[in-house]
Design an enzyme around this catalytic site. Structure first.
Site, PDB file in Angstrom:
ATOM      1  N   ASP A  99       0.867  -1.175   0.000  1.00 50.39           N
ATOM      2  CA  ASP A  99       0.000   0.000   0.000  1.00 50.39           C
ATOM      3  C   ASP A  99       0.904   1.224   0.000  1.00 50.39           C
ATOM      4  O   ASP A  99       2.085   1.143   0.344  1.00 50.39           O
ATOM      5  CB  ASP A  99      -0.922   0.002   1.227  1.00 50.39           C
ATOM      6  CG  ASP A  99      -2.174   0.847   0.988  1.00 50.39           C
ATOM      7  OD1 ASP A  99      -3.245   0.270   0.726  1.00 50.39           O
ATOM      8  OD2 ASP A  99      -2.073   2.090   1.023  1.00 50.39           O
ATOM      9  N   ILE A 100       0.318   2.370  -0.334  1.00 52.60           N
ATOM     10  CA  ILE A 100       1.115   3.602  -0.400  1.00 52.60           C
ATOM     11  C   ILE A 100       1.528   4.072   0.993  1.00 52.60           C
ATOM     12  O   ILE A 100       2.483   4.823   1.151  1.00 52.60           O
ATOM     13  CB  ILE A 100       0.367   4.702  -1.184  1.00 52.60           C
ATOM     14  CG1 ILE A 100       1.305   5.834  -1.566  1.00 52.60           C
ATOM     15  CG2 ILE A 100      -0.849   5.204  -0.401  1.00 52.60           C
ATOM     16  CD1 ILE A 100       0.848   6.677  -2.716  1.00 52.60           C
ATOM     17  N   ARG A 101       0.789   3.598   2.016  1.00 49.63           N
ATOM     18  CA  ARG A 101       1.174   3.967   3.377  1.00 49.63           C
ATOM     19  C   ARG A 101       1.277   2.707   4.214  1.00 49.63           C
ATOM     20  O   ARG A 101       0.658   1.703   3.900  1.00 49.63           O
ATOM     21  CB  ARG A 101       0.143   4.941   3.992  1.00 49.63           C
ATOM     22  CG  ARG A 101      -1.211   4.299   4.246  1.00 49.63           C
ATOM     23  CD  ARG A 101      -2.362   5.162   3.780  1.00 49.63           C
ATOM     24  NE  ARG A 101      -3.339   4.303   3.115  1.00 49.63           N
ATOM     25  CZ  ARG A 101      -4.408   3.789   3.714  1.00 49.63           C
ATOM     26  NH1 ARG A 101      -4.686   4.076   4.962  1.00 49.63           N
ATOM     27  NH2 ARG A 101      -5.229   2.996   3.069  1.00 49.63           N
ATOM     28  N   ASP A 120       3.962   2.799  -4.071  1.00 49.84           N
ATOM     29  CA  ASP A 120       3.166   3.740  -4.851  1.00 49.84           C
ATOM     30  C   ASP A 120       3.028   3.091  -6.231  1.00 49.84           C
ATOM     31  O   ASP A 120       4.031   2.877  -6.922  1.00 49.84           O
ATOM     32  CB  ASP A 120       3.923   5.076  -4.933  1.00 49.84           C
ATOM     33  CG  ASP A 120       3.282   6.060  -5.892  1.00 49.84           C
ATOM     34  OD1 ASP A 120       2.358   5.667  -6.657  1.00 49.84           O
ATOM     35  OD2 ASP A 120       3.714   7.230  -5.903  1.00 49.84           O
ATOM     36  N   TYR A 169     -13.980   8.285 -13.426  1.00 46.67           N
ATOM     37  CA  TYR A 169     -13.877   6.924 -12.890  1.00 46.67           C
ATOM     38  C   TYR A 169     -14.369   5.910 -13.923  1.00 46.67           C
ATOM     39  O   TYR A 169     -13.729   4.882 -14.163  1.00 46.67           O
ATOM     40  CB  TYR A 169     -14.719   6.860 -11.613  1.00 46.67           C
ATOM     41  CG  TYR A 169     -14.741   5.550 -10.877  1.00 46.67           C
ATOM     42  CD1 TYR A 169     -13.619   5.082 -10.198  1.00 46.67           C
ATOM     43  CD2 TYR A 169     -15.909   4.794 -10.809  1.00 46.67           C
ATOM     44  CE1 TYR A 169     -13.661   3.898  -9.486  1.00 46.67           C
ATOM     45  CE2 TYR A 169     -15.962   3.607 -10.093  1.00 46.67           C
ATOM     46  CZ  TYR A 169     -14.827   3.164  -9.437  1.00 46.67           C
ATOM     47  OH  TYR A 169     -14.881   1.997  -8.729  1.00 46.67           O
ATOM     48  N   LYS A 198     -12.479   2.934 -15.877  1.00 41.99           N
ATOM     49  CA  LYS A 198     -12.899   1.529 -15.782  1.00 41.99           C
ATOM     50  C   LYS A 198     -13.084   0.910 -17.171  1.00 41.99           C
ATOM     51  O   LYS A 198     -12.680  -0.226 -17.398  1.00 41.99           O
ATOM     52  CB  LYS A 198     -14.181   1.399 -14.949  1.00 41.99           C
ATOM     53  CG  LYS A 198     -13.970   1.660 -13.464  1.00 41.99           C
ATOM     54  CD  LYS A 198     -12.944   0.708 -12.863  1.00 41.99           C
ATOM     55  CE  LYS A 198     -12.798   0.849 -11.366  1.00 41.99           C
ATOM     56  NZ  LYS A 198     -11.621   0.106 -10.849  1.00 41.99           N
TER      57      LYS A 198
HETATM   58  N1  SER Z   1     -18.350   1.854  -5.055  1.00 45.68           N
HETATM   59  C1  SER Z   1     -17.795   2.549  -6.179  1.00 45.68           C
HETATM   60  C2  SER Z   1     -18.038   3.988  -6.103  1.00 45.68           C
HETATM   61  O1  SER Z   1     -19.069   4.371  -5.595  1.00 45.68           O
HETATM   62  C3  SER Z   1     -18.391   2.027  -7.457  1.00 45.68           C
HETATM   63  O2  SER Z   1     -17.607   1.054  -7.973  1.00 45.68           O
HETATM   64  O3  SER Z   1     -17.256   4.743  -6.572  1.00 45.68           O
END
Ligand code: SER
Length: 320
Positions: free
Chosen positions: A34-36, A53, A142, A146
Site C-alpha cells: 500500500d502507499i502507506r 506507490d 472513474y 474503468k
Molecule cells: N463503489 C464505487 C463507487 O461508488 C463504485 O464502484 O465509486
C-alpha cells in the site's frame, strides 16, 4: 500454491481480501502493499508488507520479482467521487497503476485480477437488468478509467497471453474498513449512523436504485473467478456481478426491522447524485453465473442483520 501480490491492501477491499487470501494460501504467500504503512494494522502484522506507490513501475517490478509472485491482484485506485474532484490525478493513478501492474504480470508471467465497476456504464446504457455486453459510454472520469481498464486487460490477454480476469463490482458494503470517496458509500455510512446515532441523512436521493453486494460475497467472487479454469471464460474483463439492488428508503426500511426507532432524511449531494443517476438501476449477472458459477449468499435483510450485529460489537461494545 499461489504467491500473490496485492496492491491497495489497506483499502476497502484489500484489507479484507488480504486476510482471506492469507487464510486460504498461507500468510507468507500473500505480499500486501500500500502507499502507506500503518504499523498497528493487522495486514502489516500478519504477513509480508511493502510500501508501494503503484505509479512507481520499477518498485512494483522489484517487489514482485523479489517475492517471486505468480499472481497480481491490483486494487489501488481512486473511487468515483474523488476521481470526479481530481480527474487528472485519477487518470494518472488509476490508469498508470493499472498499466504498471499489467506490465509486471506480462514480464513475470503472472495471473492478474483487477476490479471494474458499475461505474463502467453510463446514461445511454440500458438501466434495468443491464446486460453483460452493452453500451458503455460513462460520463465520469472513474467510468472512463474503468472502461479503458477493461479494454486494456483484454488487450494484455489477447496480445501477450496474460491471464487477466475482472469483475464489475457494485457498491460494496462492509463493517471492517470504510470506503472513501465512492458514490455508493452511503449504503455503508447508513449502518454506522444507525448504530451510533439512530438516524442518517442520505446524500443520495429517494428512488435512486443502485446494485450492492456484501463484502463476504465479493471476496468469494474474486477467489472463485481466479480459481476457475480459464478455458471456460468468455468474458474475462469484466463480469457483471451483483447481489441486490435497492434505493435508500429500502435500506432504511431494512434497518427499521432491527432498530424500529431509526429515521432517515435527505440532503442530496448534486455531484454524487449525478454520478448515481448515470449508473444502472440493476445489472444482469447471468454471464458470471454461467461461465464460472457466481453466487451471492447475502440479500438485503441478511446483510442488515450481520452489519448491525458486527457494528454493535465494533462500535458500542468496544467503547464500553
Ligand atoms: N463503489 C464505487 C463507487 O461508488 C463504485 O464502484 O465509486
Amino acid at each position: 500454491m499461489k504467491k500473490i501480490l496485492v496492491t491497495g491492501a489497506l483499502g476497502q477491499i484489500g484489507s479484507e481480501l488480504t486476510t482471506k487470501l492469507r487464510s486460504v494460501y498461507g500468510a507468507d504467500h500473500v505480499i500486501a502493499t500500500d502507499i502507506r504503512k500503518k504499523e498497528d494494522d493487522i495486514i502489516v502484522q500478519s504477513g509480508p508488507f511493502e510500501v508501494l506507490d503503484v505509479t512507481d513501475a520499477q518498485r512494483m517490478f522489484d517487489i514482485a520479482k523479489a517475492y517471486q509472485v505468480d499472481t497480481v491482484i491490483h486494487l489501488a485506485a481512486l473511487l468515483s467521487a474523488t476521481a470526479e474532484a481530481q480527474p487528472l490525478l485519477a487518470w494518472n493513478l488509476n490508469m498508470g497503476g493499472l498499466v504498471n501492474a499489467l506490465e509486471v504480470s506480462r514480464e513475470l508471467n503472472c495471473q492478474f485480477f483487477t476490479p471494474s465497476s458499475i461505474g463502467a456504464f453510463g446514461p445511454s446504457t440500458p438501466k434495468d437488468n443491464t446486460p453483460q455486453d452493452t453500451i458503455q459510454r460513462p460520463t465520469t472520469m472513474y467510468g472512463v478509467n474503468k472502461v479503458a481498464g477493461e479494454l486494456l486487460c483484454d488487450y494484455y490477454f489477447h496480445k501477450f497471453g496474460v491471464d487477466t480476469r475482472g469483475l464489475r463490482f457494485p457498491g460494496l458494503i462492509s463493517y471492517v474498513t470504510p470506503p472513501g470517496g465512492g458514490t455508493t458509500d452511503y449504503a455503508v455510512e447508513i449502518y454506522y449512523k444507525a448504530v451510533q446515532d439512530g438516524k442518517y441523512t442520505s446524500y443520495i436521493g429517494k428512488g435512486t436504485y443502485m446494485d450492492m453486494m456484501y463484502m463476504p460475497d465479493a471476496l468469494n467472487a474474486i477467489i472463485n473467478l481466479m480459481e476457475t479454469d480459464g478455458s471456460k471464460l468468455i468474458h474475462r474483463n469484466s463480469f457483471n456481478v451483483t447481489a441486490m439492488s435497492f434505493e435508500p428508503e429500502q435500506v432504511a426500511a431494512s434497518i427499521k426491522k432491527y432498530i424500529p426507532t431509526f429515521t432517515m432524511d435527505y440532503n442530496v449531494d448534486p455531484v454524487r447524485q449525478a454520478i448515481a443517476d448515470s449508473w444502472p438501476n440493476s445489472i444482469d449477472a447471468s454471464a458470471a453465473k454461467q461461465e464460472w458459477g457466481f453466487t451471492a449468499d447475502y440479500d438485503l435483510d441478511k446483510m442488515t442483520r450481520d452489519m448491525l450485529e458486527k457494528l454493535r460489537q465494533k462500535l458500542v461494545e468496544k467503547a464500553s
